[in-house]
Design an enzyme around this catalytic site. Structure first.
Site, PDB file in Angstrom:
ATOM      1  N   ASN A 136     -24.761  47.101   6.257  1.00  0.00           N
ATOM      2  CA  ASN A 136     -24.615  46.999   7.704  1.00  0.00           C
ATOM      3  C   ASN A 136     -25.903  46.442   8.266  1.00  0.00           C
ATOM      4  OD1 ASN A 136     -21.926  48.430   8.404  1.00  0.00           O
ATOM      5  ND2 ASN A 136     -22.916  49.759   6.887  1.00  0.00           N
ATOM      6  N   GLU A 137     -25.905  45.140   8.454  1.00  0.00           N
ATOM      7  CA  GLU A 137     -27.102  44.429   8.889  1.00  0.00           C
ATOM      8  C   GLU A 137     -27.277  44.557  10.407  1.00  0.00           C
ATOM      9  OE1 GLU A 137     -29.130  43.534   6.760  1.00  0.00           O
ATOM     10  OE2 GLU A 137     -28.290  42.360   5.105  1.00  0.00           O
ATOM     11  N   PRO A 138     -28.452  44.140  10.929  1.00  0.00           N
ATOM     12  CA  PRO A 138     -28.652  44.170  12.382  1.00  0.00           C
ATOM     13  C   PRO A 138     -27.457  43.583  13.123  1.00  0.00           C
ATOM     14  CG  PRO A 138     -30.684  43.545  11.298  1.00  0.00           C
ATOM     15  CD  PRO A 138     -29.657  43.671  10.220  1.00  0.00           C
TER      16      PRO A 138
ATOM     17  N   THR B 168     -32.478  40.223   3.430  1.00  0.00           N
ATOM     18  CA  THR B 168     -31.770  40.961   2.372  1.00  0.00           C
ATOM     19  C   THR B 168     -31.535  40.043   1.179  1.00  0.00           C
ATOM     20  OG1 THR B 168     -30.696  42.330   4.024  1.00  0.00           O
ATOM     21  CG2 THR B 168     -29.624  42.222   1.869  1.00  0.00           C
TER      22      THR B 168
END
Ligand code: F6R
Length: 252
Positions: A147-149, A166
């Site tokens: 769950n990235e920014p 990442t």
């Protein structure tokens, strides 16, 4: 949120493994299932080593059901960089878990099947009564799972784009940035937060800044691990290096 700092990564990992093993033993005693949410990456390797030690001393994983947080997309299960391979190498091949109890997102699905598959992944978690213990690492973007920014708090299992940071962090494992997949299937923030107990493990100096920002800074979708703040069922486990800036902060 509870915060627990240990002098070394080894001690921090040992603590988490002991907590998980004690939970499994307790459930085994009454012939009940334990549902674990599992992470990959460098952080949990020592936890898995310790769990294998517990197994060698008699702890059975026959009643354990696992759901992994994520898998790269596209990614064949048998590829050496896959999280399937990782989990078998670091844990599953060394304990008596049964294959049908292992769940890892399928990185090889055709694009038009992914949505339905992700829905089913969520359903399966619910069908077994939800995740008892979720193990998390933290990425340098503040991601949990992948769950990235920008990930909303109510996000569920889905296909996502990986952040460039990442991908850069994974470049070594893939023999170069250009080989790192651009996407992944990940459990969502909501999926993670509904676990009954969450251990966020952060180890090493390179995690100190992001750990501090996520734990003490503003709660924002720009740093998804910040969603863990204020949650009673979250325990953050740090080694001294990852906690370096947090301790300094507290002293000032
Ligand atoms: C892996 C995962 C990621 C990692 C994070 C930290 O399943 O979900 O969130 O936990 O990227 O990775 P390491 O431990 O390699 O620093």
């Amino acid at each position: 949120m509870q915060l627990n700092t240990f002098p070394t990564a080894e001690k921090a990992s040992k603590y988490v493994a002991e907590e998980i093993a004690a939970y499994i033993a307790d459930k085994n005693a009454s012939n009940e299932k334990t549902v674990l949410g599992l992470a990959t990456g460098s952080t949990p390797i020592q936890v898995y080593k310790e769990l294998i030690n517990f197994h060698q001393k008699g702890l059975s994983f026959k009643n354990v059901i696992t759901f992994n947080l994520d898998e790269y997309y596209p990614m064949g299960a048998s590829e050496k960089e896959s999280y399937h391979t990782y989990m078998h190498t670091h844990l599953f091949d060394h304990v008596d878990i049964s294959g049908e109890n292992i769940h890892i997102p399928d990185g090889m699905l055709p694009g038009d099947m992914v949505k339905e598959y992700c829905k089913k992944y969520e359903q399966k978690i619910k069908e077994v009564g939800g995740i008892d213990i979720q193990l998390l690492g933290i990425g340098r973007t503040g991601h949990i799972g992948f769950n990235e920014p920008g990930s909303p708090i109510d996000s569920k299992t889905r296909l996502v784009q990986l952040h460039e940071t990442t991908r850069e962090d994974a470049a070594n494992d893939f023999g170069g940035l250009r080989n790192v997949p651009k996407m992944a299937i990940t459990m969502g923030i909501e999926t993670i937060l509904t676990a009954k107990k969450i251990y966020l493990l952060s180890l090493g100096r390179r995690k100190a800044e992001i750990t501090k920002t996520c734990l003490l800074g503003e709660i924002t979708s720009e740093r998804p691990a910040s969603y863990l703040q204020g949650e009673d069922h979250v325990e953050v486990i740090l080694d001294q290096e990852a906690g370096l800036l947090i301790q300094r902060d507290k002293i000032n």
